[in-house]
Design a protein around this motif. Structure first.
Motif, PDB file in Angstrom:
ATOM      1  N   ALA A 144      22.357 -75.626  10.090  1.00 17.42           N
ATOM      2  CA  ALA A 144      21.609 -76.484   9.170  1.00 17.42           C
ATOM      3  C   ALA A 144      20.113 -76.205   9.202  1.00 17.42           C
ATOM      4  CB  ALA A 144      21.877 -77.949   9.497  1.00 17.42           C
ATOM      5  N   THR A 145      19.619 -75.576  10.266  1.00 16.31           N
ATOM      6  CA  THR A 145      18.180 -75.287  10.291  1.00 16.31           C
ATOM      7  C   THR A 145      17.798 -74.328   9.155  1.00 16.31           C
ATOM      8  OG1 THR A 145      18.499 -73.460  11.844  1.00 16.31           O
ATOM      9  CG2 THR A 145      17.996 -75.607  12.776  1.00 16.31           C
ATOM     10  N   LEU A 146      18.806 -73.662   8.575  1.00 12.30           N
ATOM     11  CA  LEU A 146      18.541 -72.808   7.410  1.00 12.30           C
ATOM     12  C   LEU A 146      18.000 -73.608   6.233  1.00 12.30           C
ATOM     13  CD1 LEU A 146      21.488 -70.273   7.000  1.00 12.30           C
ATOM     14  CD2 LEU A 146      19.076 -69.777   7.352  1.00 12.30           C
ATOM     15  N   MET A 147      18.410 -74.884   6.162  1.00 15.39           N
ATOM     16  CA  MET A 147      17.998 -75.716   5.028  1.00 15.39           C
ATOM     17  C   MET A 147      16.502 -76.023   5.097  1.00 15.39           C
ATOM     18  SD  MET A 147      20.657 -77.513   3.135  1.00 15.39           S
ATOM     19  CE  MET A 147      20.511 -79.276   3.337  1.00 15.39           C
ATOM     20  N   ILE A 148      15.970 -76.014   6.314  1.00 10.07           N
ATOM     21  CA  ILE A 148      14.567 -76.384   6.491  1.00 10.07           C
ATOM     22  C   ILE A 148      13.726 -75.116   6.576  1.00 10.07           C
ATOM     23  CG2 ILE A 148      12.919 -77.467   8.060  1.00 10.07           C
ATOM     24  CD1 ILE A 148      15.191 -79.393   8.812  1.00 10.07           C
ATOM     25  N   PRO A 149      12.789 -74.938   5.659  1.00 10.53           N
ATOM     26  CA  PRO A 149      11.977 -73.723   5.699  1.00 10.53           C
ATOM     27  C   PRO A 149      11.002 -73.758   6.874  1.00 10.53           C
ATOM     28  CG  PRO A 149      11.163 -75.202   4.034  1.00 10.53           C
ATOM     29  CD  PRO A 149      12.397 -75.836   4.579  1.00 10.53           C
ATOM     30  N   PHE A 150      10.864 -72.645   7.570  1.00  7.39           N
ATOM     31  CA  PHE A 150       9.977 -72.641   8.737  1.00  7.39           C
ATOM     32  C   PHE A 150       8.520 -72.827   8.309  1.00  7.39           C
ATOM     33  CE2 PHE A 150       7.344 -68.861   9.017  1.00  7.39           C
ATOM     34  CZ  PHE A 150       7.859 -68.082   8.001  1.00  7.39           C
ATOM     35  N   GLN A 151       8.221 -72.517   7.045  1.00  5.37           N
ATOM     36  CA  GLN A 151       6.852 -72.711   6.563  1.00  5.37           C
ATOM     37  C   GLN A 151       6.411 -74.163   6.711  1.00  5.37           C
ATOM     38  OE1 GLN A 151       9.172 -70.936   5.032  1.00  5.37           O
ATOM     39  NE2 GLN A 151       8.327 -69.149   4.016  1.00  5.37           N
ATOM     40  N   SER A 152       7.390 -75.091   6.639  1.00 11.66           N
ATOM     41  CA  SER A 152       7.015 -76.501   6.683  1.00 11.66           C
ATOM     42  C   SER A 152       6.857 -77.009   8.118  1.00 11.66           C
ATOM     43  CB  SER A 152       8.036 -77.351   5.925  1.00 11.66           C
ATOM     44  OG  SER A 152       9.254 -77.366   6.620  1.00 11.66           O
ATOM     45  N   ILE A 153       7.215 -76.186   9.122  1.00 13.25           N
ATOM     46  CA  ILE A 153       7.027 -76.667  10.496  1.00 13.25           C
ATOM     47  C   ILE A 153       5.996 -75.839  11.254  1.00 13.25           C
ATOM     48  CG2 ILE A 153       9.321 -77.686  10.677  1.00 13.25           C
ATOM     49  CD1 ILE A 153      10.049 -75.219  12.407  1.00 13.25           C
ATOM     50  N   LEU A 154       5.227 -75.038  10.521  1.00 10.40           N
ATOM     51  CA  LEU A 154       4.253 -74.168  11.191  1.00 10.40           C
ATOM     52  C   LEU A 154       3.159 -74.949  11.893  1.00 10.40           C
ATOM     53  CD1 LEU A 154       3.515 -71.008   9.055  1.00 10.40           C
ATOM     54  CD2 LEU A 154       4.231 -71.142  11.426  1.00 10.40           C
ATOM     55  N   THR A 155       2.721 -76.045  11.253  1.00 11.65           N
ATOM     56  CA  THR A 155       1.623 -76.817  11.839  1.00 11.65           C
ATOM     57  C   THR A 155       1.994 -77.355  13.224  1.00 11.65           C
ATOM     58  OG1 THR A 155       1.272 -77.463   9.550  1.00 11.65           O
ATOM     59  CG2 THR A 155      -0.126 -78.491  11.193  1.00 11.65           C
TER      60      THR A 155
END
Lengths: 287, 310
Positions: A122-133
């Motif tokens: 399911a982590t595929l659904m969440i783009p890593f760009q949104s957790i960079l901060t």
């Protein structure tokens, strides 16, 4: 009768000609940019400022562009080494971690097994760009900010959904009888995994390794955010700094050389291991 | 498992048949532990942390301060955020149409088994394996007015003037970026569509041909409906990929003429790592995440619809 046959033959030939004509045009459109860039990168420094017409070196083969590229940052070798370390490290670590996880998910029963598997996928659904901060802050807390190791760990995590999925499928395809036979022969746990099962899931491992290598070699945004020290830059960050220019002047020759250094390994790996790459793509597409 | 193991663990003797399972439970966890640790530390934790940060004023240096929904209120009235959303939506629509317009004919072109088809497939696919950053750098040089290749080529074809600076106006810069992305991505979409085309039984096309359907009608009434699932998948990949676009705008235009080419990810990057408003960046990241999850759910629903009517 004969004229009809001739007409049909002519039409077939025209069709084949049209087909291959279109094919060649398409191949040129998709390949020419690479060819032009690679050839242009070997022109003399004086030519680098001019349009690549013709694209090949006219005043003799020269490594000026590469020498100029070397004058940026900590030298092109250092940055190639950074990129290679991150890409090879990501590939190796991804293989080890997903091999173990794939084996665990395929062969063992434990509580929450399916829930944990779904969680990883399911982590595929969440783009890593949104957790960079927050990733930036967490890495700093772990003392891994501005480090190639931290970047590698992030890349491995990003590769896991695809890789664990691939490796679980690979193990699922191995008949249980082989394992039982090996157990009777006395193979256990990791020994069994490495000596008996590893060769059987090797195609899956190669696929996982190719994707991990290419994706981490090419990744841009996370490397841009997480690396702040000039000498730690990976190639994409270095070359984008070259493109930004020094004192308002852009050394396009160095950019061509940089693009060559970045692209050629990818093209090479792909052409060499195309079969495994396509397998991974299909597995991803079917899923 | 073996007799020796049973003897070594006398505590489980009353119910010896349950023991192997308990042991394998523990072992199974051990095998997946490294993967779980990485996913938790570098993914789950950051996602939760994003939410926590978004409720704070969070500069890079100095103390953080809880401000409740302050960042969200700021976001709701931030015209630059809306501009970024608008530009990203515009880019996503245009580039998705452009990619499909090229990739579909390409997939049909390479579907037939003919001589050389493997070579053409590979050639078309090559740009996919290099990075988006490499492709952006290549094309920004290519389209550069002083020493590029595009100007002489298009001038020779009589399309533009030799001295046209593509990166001076929004439309031409946008065109160059789209050209680069289509060149880079079309091969990927082509292969995904190809898997769908190859899954269609040839008898169906044959049957339609015998019934008198011409090529166009066969495409509309046989091929397209059967391709629905594959199309939905490649649509998902294209849309989510485009919404997250960053590299090309950062490298090729640095935000573009009059900052008109700031995508959402680019704006978050600027706020977080240029202006160091990390809390505000986190709030916008969460908004982006919600948008993408909603789109994913919508697209999964699309896929399900495809399954209902095969």
């Amino acid at each position: 009768m004969t004229t009809k046959k001739e007409a049909r033959a002519r039409r077939a030939m025209l069709g084949a000609g049209g087909y291959h004509g279109t094919g060649i045009l398409l191949a040129v459109f998709f390949l020419a940019p690479f060819a032009i860039t690679i050839l242009s990168s070997f022109r003399h420094g004086t030519e680098a400022r001019l349009p690549p017409i013709p694209p090949w070196p006219t005043t003799g083969f020269s490594l000026d562009a590469y020498r100029n590229l070397d004058s940026f940052g900590a030298g092109v070798w250092q940055h190639t080494l950074n990129s290679a370390a991150v890409a090879v490290g990501t590939a190796l670590l991804t293989v080890v971690v997903s091999l173990l996880a794939g084996y665990g998910f395929s062969r063992y029963r434990f509580v929450f097994k399916n829930a944990l598997f779904v969680l990883i996928i399911a982590t595929l659904m969440i783009p890593f760009q949104s957790i960079l901060t927050p990733l930036f802050i967490i890495l700093a807390k772990l003392g891994l900010n501005n480090s190639l190791i931290g970047l590698t760990l992030v890349y491995v995590t990003l590769q896991l959904p695809f890789s664990v999925f691939m490796m679980r499928n690979a193990f699922d395809a191995v008949p249980k009888e082989i394992e039982e036979a090996a157990r009777i022969d006395g193979a256990r746990d990791l020994g069994l995994l490495v000596r008996v099962l590893l060769p059987l899931v090797l195609p899956g491992i190669v696929t996982v390794a190719i994707f991990a290598f290419l994706n981490s070699w090419n990744e841009f945004l996370a490397a841009l955010v997480l690396l702040s020290d000039n000498s730690k830059f990976t190639l994409p960050i270095l070359i984008s700094a070259v493109r930004a220019g020094r004192l308002g002047a852009i050394d396009w020759g160095a950019v061509q050389a940089g693009v060559t250094v970045m692209s050629v390994p990818c093209l090479f790996v792909f052409l060499l291991l195309q079969r495994y790459y396509m397998r991974g793509l299909m597995a991803g597409a079917v899923k | 498992m073996t007799l020796a193991d049973t003897v070594s663990l006398p505590s489980s003797r009353p119910r010896p048949r349950r023991r192997p399972q308990r042991r394998s439970q523990w072992k199974g966890f051990l095998y997946i532990a490294p993967a779980m640790a990485l996913v938790i530390v570098f993914f789950i934790l950051p996602v939760l942390f994003t939410f926590w940060m978004s409720l704070h004023r969070w500069p890079l240096l100095g103390g953080t301060r809880f401000i409740g929904l302050g960042n969200y209120i700021r976001m709701a009235s931030d015209s630059r955020f809306y501009a970024a959303l608008g530009f990203t939506a515009y880019y996503t629509v245009i580039i998705t149409i452009a990619i499909f317009a090229l990739a579909f004919p390409l997939a049909m072109f390479v579907e037939r088994q003919r001589r050389m088809v493997g070579v053409y497939r590979t050639a078309i696919f090559m740009p996919v394996v290099v990075g988006l950053a490499s492709a952006s750098l290549l094309w920004v040089w290519f389209a550069n007015v002083d020493s590029g290749f595009l100007n002489p080529l298009l001038a020779w074809l009589g399309i533009v003037d030799l001295k046209t600076n593509f990166f001076a106006s929004f439309d031409s810069a946008f065109f160059v970026i789209c050209l680069m992305v289509v060149w880079k991505v079309a091969g990927f979409t082509m292969i995904i569509l190809l898997t769908g085309l190859q899954a269609i039984p040839t008898e169906l096309g044959e049957a339609a041909r015998i019934d008198g359907a011409n090529r166009w009608k066969r495409f509309i009434y046989v091929t397209l409906p059967l391709m629905r699932k594959t199309m939905a998948l490649s649509l998902i990949l294209s849309v989510t990929g485009s919404i997250l676009a960053f590299d090309q705008f950062y490298i090729m235009t640095a935000g573009g003429p009059q900052n008109k080419m700031i995508s959402v990810v680019y704006y978050i990057f600027n706020q977080s790592f240029v202006s160091f408003n990390l809390g505000y960046g986190a709030a916008m990241s969460l908004a982006l995440l919600v948008i993408l999850v909603l789109i994913s759910i919508f697209q999964l629903w699309l896929l399900r619809v495809g399954e209902d009517r095969p």
